[in-house]
Design a protein around this motif. Structure first.
Motif, PDB file in Angstrom:
ATOM      1  N   ARG A   1       0.840  -1.196   0.000  1.00 11.58           N
ATOM      2  CA  ARG A   1       0.000   0.000   0.000  1.00 11.58           C
ATOM      3  C   ARG A   1       0.880   1.254   0.000  1.00 11.58           C
ATOM      4  NH1 ARG A   1      -5.401  -0.765   1.044  1.00 11.58           N
ATOM      5  NH2 ARG A   1      -6.012  -2.851   1.760  1.00 11.58           N
ATOM      6  N   PHE A   2       0.486   2.243  -0.807  1.00 11.44           N
ATOM      7  CA  PHE A   2       1.227   3.499  -0.822  1.00 11.44           C
ATOM      8  C   PHE A   2       0.263   4.654  -1.028  1.00 11.44           C
ATOM      9  CE2 PHE A   2       0.868   2.671  -5.341  1.00 11.44           C
ATOM     10  CZ  PHE A   2       0.788   3.920  -5.925  1.00 11.44           C
ATOM     11  N   ARG A   3       0.716   5.833  -0.658  1.00 10.45           N
ATOM     12  CA  ARG A   3      -0.008   7.064  -0.950  1.00 10.45           C
ATOM     13  C   ARG A   3       1.012   8.102  -1.379  1.00 10.45           C
ATOM     14  NH1 ARG A   3       3.207   9.214   1.950  1.00 10.45           N
ATOM     15  NH2 ARG A   3       3.134   9.480   4.197  1.00 10.45           N
ATOM     16  N   SER A   4       0.563   9.010  -2.227  1.00 14.16           N
ATOM     17  CA  SER A   4       1.459  10.039  -2.730  1.00 14.16           C
ATOM     18  C   SER A   4       0.657  11.305  -2.975  1.00 14.16           C
ATOM     19  CB  SER A   4       2.146   9.565  -4.024  1.00 14.16           C
ATOM     20  OG  SER A   4       3.199  10.441  -4.383  1.00 14.16           O
ATOM     21  N   ILE A   5       1.350  12.358  -3.395  1.00  9.92           N
ATOM     22  CA  ILE A   5       0.727  13.637  -3.708  1.00  9.92           C
ATOM     23  C   ILE A   5       1.050  13.990  -5.157  1.00  9.92           C
ATOM     24  CG2 ILE A   5       0.621  16.107  -3.183  1.00  9.92           C
ATOM     25  CD1 ILE A   5      -0.609  14.413  -1.008  1.00  9.92           C
ATOM     26  N   CYS A   6       0.006  14.201  -5.953  1.00 13.51           N
ATOM     27  CA  CYS A   6       0.197  14.575  -7.354  1.00 13.51           C
ATOM     28  C   CYS A   6       0.849  15.957  -7.426  1.00 13.51           C
ATOM     29  CB  CYS A   6      -1.147  14.575  -8.071  1.00 13.51           C
ATOM     30  SG  CYS A   6      -1.081  15.255  -9.740  1.00 13.51           S
ATOM     31  N   GLU A   7       1.902  16.052  -8.195  1.00 15.68           N
ATOM     32  CA  GLU A   7       2.627  17.322  -8.267  1.00 15.68           C
ATOM     33  C   GLU A   7       1.884  18.379  -9.094  1.00 15.68           C
ATOM     34  OE1 GLU A   7       5.740  16.658 -11.950  1.00 15.68           O
ATOM     35  OE2 GLU A   7       6.330  15.982  -9.953  1.00 15.68           O
ATOM     36  N   HIS A   8       0.835  17.975  -9.813  1.00 15.66           N
ATOM     37  CA  HIS A   8       0.110  18.934 -10.642  1.00 15.66           C
ATOM     38  C   HIS A   8      -0.930  19.732  -9.856  1.00 15.66           C
ATOM     39  CE1 HIS A   8       1.143  16.108 -14.220  1.00 15.66           C
ATOM     40  NE2 HIS A   8       2.123  16.950 -13.959  1.00 15.66           N
ATOM     41  N   HIS A   9      -1.651  19.066  -8.952  1.00 18.55           N
ATOM     42  CA  HIS A   9      -2.705  19.746  -8.198  1.00 18.55           C
ATOM     43  C   HIS A   9      -2.535  19.610  -6.683  1.00 18.55           C
ATOM     44  CE1 HIS A   9      -4.573  18.825 -12.169  1.00 18.55           C
ATOM     45  NE2 HIS A   9      -4.992  20.071 -12.049  1.00 18.55           N
ATOM     46  N   LEU A  10      -1.485  18.916  -6.257  1.00 22.72           N
ATOM     47  CA  LEU A  10      -1.247  18.667  -4.834  1.00 22.72           C
ATOM     48  C   LEU A  10      -2.433  17.972  -4.173  1.00 22.72           C
ATOM     49  CD1 LEU A  10       0.674  21.863  -3.648  1.00 22.72           C
ATOM     50  CD2 LEU A  10       1.594  19.687  -4.495  1.00 22.72           C
ATOM     51  N   LEU A  11      -3.042  17.062  -4.921  1.00 22.75           N
ATOM     52  CA  LEU A  11      -4.090  16.208  -4.378  1.00 22.75           C
ATOM     53  C   LEU A  11      -3.538  14.805  -4.196  1.00 22.75           C
ATOM     54  CD1 LEU A  11      -7.215  17.364  -6.417  1.00 22.75           C
ATOM     55  CD2 LEU A  11      -6.864  17.590  -3.948  1.00 22.75           C
ATOM     56  N   PRO A  12      -4.072  14.053  -3.230  1.00 19.96           N
ATOM     57  CA  PRO A  12      -3.502  12.739  -2.944  1.00 19.96           C
ATOM     58  C   PRO A  12      -3.925  11.661  -3.926  1.00 19.96           C
ATOM     59  CG  PRO A  12      -5.261  13.249  -1.398  1.00 19.96           C
ATOM     60  CD  PRO A  12      -5.069  14.468  -2.235  1.00 19.96           C
ATOM     61  N   SER A  13      -3.086  10.649  -4.013  1.00 13.86           N
ATOM     62  CA  SER A  13      -3.422   9.397  -4.683  1.00 13.86           C
ATOM     63  C   SER A  13      -3.066   8.275  -3.723  1.00 13.86           C
ATOM     64  CB  SER A  13      -2.654   9.240  -5.996  1.00 13.86           C
ATOM     65  OG  SER A  13      -1.256   9.198  -5.755  1.00 13.86           O
ATOM     66  N   ALA A  14      -3.698   7.136  -3.912  1.00 11.87           N
ATOM     67  CA  ALA A  14      -3.423   5.992  -3.044  1.00 11.87           C
ATOM     68  C   ALA A  14      -3.676   4.722  -3.825  1.00 11.87           C
ATOM     69  CB  ALA A  14      -4.305   6.040  -1.790  1.00 11.87           C
ATOM     70  N   GLY A  15      -2.890   3.705  -3.534  1.00 11.31           N
ATOM     71  CA  GLY A  15      -3.067   2.444  -4.245  1.00 11.31           C
ATOM     72  C   GLY A  15      -2.131   1.367  -3.735  1.00 11.31           C
ATOM     73  N   ARG A  16      -1.825   0.450  -4.636  1.00  9.38           N
ATOM     74  CA  ARG A  16      -0.973  -0.688  -4.300  1.00  9.38           C
ATOM     75  C   ARG A  16       0.157  -0.800  -5.318  1.00  9.38           C
ATOM     76  NH1 ARG A  16      -3.922  -4.748  -0.982  1.00  9.38           N
ATOM     77  NH2 ARG A  16      -5.980  -3.886  -0.540  1.00  9.38           N
ATOM     78  N   ALA A  17       1.321  -1.134  -4.807  1.00 11.44           N
ATOM     79  CA  ALA A  17       2.483  -1.393  -5.650  1.00 11.44           C
ATOM     80  C   ALA A  17       2.807  -2.878  -5.590  1.00 11.44           C
ATOM     81  CB  ALA A  17       3.684  -0.573  -5.180  1.00 11.44           C
ATOM     82  N   HIS A  18       3.235  -3.415  -6.723  1.00 11.64           N
ATOM     83  CA  HIS A  18       3.663  -4.805  -6.804  1.00 11.64           C
ATOM     84  C   HIS A  18       5.058  -4.804  -7.429  1.00 11.64           C
ATOM     85  CE1 HIS A  18      -0.656  -5.536  -6.275  1.00 11.64           C
ATOM     86  NE2 HIS A  18      -0.824  -4.693  -7.279  1.00 11.64           N
ATOM     87  N   ILE A  19       6.012  -5.444  -6.771  1.00  5.25           N
ATOM     88  CA  ILE A  19       7.397  -5.436  -7.241  1.00  5.25           C
ATOM     89  C   ILE A  19       7.875  -6.872  -7.412  1.00  5.25           C
ATOM     90  CG2 ILE A  19       9.767  -4.725  -6.760  1.00  5.25           C
ATOM     91  CD1 ILE A  19       8.641  -2.555  -4.936  1.00  5.25           C
ATOM     92  N   ALA A  20       8.450  -7.144  -8.574  1.00  2.70           N
ATOM     93  CA  ALA A  20       9.073  -8.440  -8.835  1.00  2.70           C
ATOM     94  C   ALA A  20      10.490  -8.192  -9.325  1.00  2.70           C
ATOM     95  CB  ALA A  20       8.287  -9.213  -9.892  1.00  2.70           C
ATOM     96  N   TYR A  21      11.432  -9.003  -8.837  1.00  2.00           N
ATOM     97  CA  TYR A  21      12.794  -8.876  -9.351  1.00  2.00           C
ATOM     98  C   TYR A  21      13.470 -10.233  -9.431  1.00  2.00           C
ATOM     99  CZ  TYR A  21      14.961  -9.208  -4.647  1.00  2.00           C
ATOM    100  OH  TYR A  21      15.383  -9.626  -3.399  1.00  2.00           O
ATOM    101  N   LEU A  22      14.388 -10.343 -10.383  1.00  3.96           N
ATOM    102  CA  LEU A  22      15.200 -11.545 -10.546  1.00  3.96           C
ATOM    103  C   LEU A  22      16.533 -11.297  -9.852  1.00  3.96           C
ATOM    104  CD1 LEU A  22      14.572 -12.367 -14.325  1.00  3.96           C
ATOM    105  CD2 LEU A  22      13.753 -13.677 -12.348  1.00  3.96           C
ATOM    106  N   PRO A  23      16.751 -11.883  -8.690  1.00  5.20           N
ATOM    107  CA  PRO A  23      17.966 -11.572  -7.938  1.00  5.20           C
ATOM    108  C   PRO A  23      19.185 -12.284  -8.491  1.00  5.20           C
ATOM    109  CG  PRO A  23      16.681 -13.214  -6.764  1.00  5.20           C
ATOM    110  CD  PRO A  23      15.879 -12.835  -7.986  1.00  5.20           C
ATOM    111  N   GLY A  24      20.332 -11.770  -8.100  1.00  4.58           N
ATOM    112  CA  GLY A  24      21.570 -12.489  -8.312  1.00  4.58           C
ATOM    113  C   GLY A  24      21.778 -13.431  -7.140  1.00  4.58           C
ATOM    114  N   GLU A  25      23.008 -13.504  -6.666  1.00  2.00           N
ATOM    115  CA  GLU A  25      23.302 -14.403  -5.552  1.00  2.00           C
ATOM    116  C   GLU A  25      22.776 -13.865  -4.229  1.00  2.00           C
ATOM    117  OE1 GLU A  25      25.497 -15.914  -2.130  1.00  2.00           O
ATOM    118  OE2 GLU A  25      25.821 -13.918  -2.981  1.00  2.00           O
TER     119      GLU A  25
END
Length: 201
Positions: free
Chosen positions: A80-104
């Protein structure tokens, strides 16, 4: 340096005056200080190093026998994350999903949400936010591939302009091996896979 709370409070008082309000009436008397505290929280990521949470890694190859190396993606979803739009300084909120292929070496799973939080806690646009998260993970972890999917609701869309209360925005950023269409599609399908019963949330 951080947020100048005193200046934010002064500017908030000026804003109240500019819209025709009385900042000294009981309901608004402490509003400038409250807004200053809120702004300090929402913009806490300004000037912070988003790679810092990824500084401590550990080996998955070394440990109880037999030793091994990672072969597939590590996926952390529903951050879960929330941020502030730099255009109108109004909030946004949602979900982030991160996938990565690791090394060792890999990073602790709680570190990835902290990267998202640092980068989201500053004036942003969603398209840039996803790309920045992907860049930090790819470069700091020396990952073979990264995919970042963001799904967020923006109040600059739901509350003003077109006023689309059911609208959400999805962005995808990909790096390395996971930028290849088939690999990216496989990971995105994994991110969207249904959770087992009892694990929804």
């Amino acid at each position: 340096m951080g947020v100048d709370r005193r200046r934010v409070a002064e500017l908030t008082r000026e804003l109240l005056l500019a819209v025709g309000e009385d900042p000294d009436r009981p309901g608004l008397r402490r509003t400038p200080e409250r807004v200053a505290d809120m702004v300090a929280e929402l913009f806490a990521g300004v000037g912070e190093d988003p790679a810092a949470p990824l500084a401590q890694t550990f080996s998955v190859a070394q440990g109880p026998a037999p030793e091994t190396v990672p072969t597939g993606a590590v996926v952390v979803r529903d951050i879960r994350f929330r941020s502030i739009c730099e255009h109108h300084l109004l909030p946004s909120a949602g979900r982030a999903h991160i996938a990565y292929l690791p090394g060792e070496r890999v990073v602790g799973l709680s570190a990835l949400p902290r990267v998202v939080d640092v980068l989201a806690s500053r004036p942003q646009v969603q398209e840039r936010l996803g790309e920045q998260i992907a860049d930090v993970v790819a470069s700091t972890l020396d990952a073979r591939g990264v995919v970042v999917v963001l799904d967020a609701v923006h109040q600059c869309v739901t509350m003003r302009g077109g006023r689309q209360p059911d609208s959400s925005t999805v962005t995808v950023a990909a790096r390395g091996e996971l930028a290849e269409p088939a690999a990216r599609a496989e990971v995105i399908a994994l991110i969207g896979a249904a959770r087992p019963a009892g694990e929804q949330g």
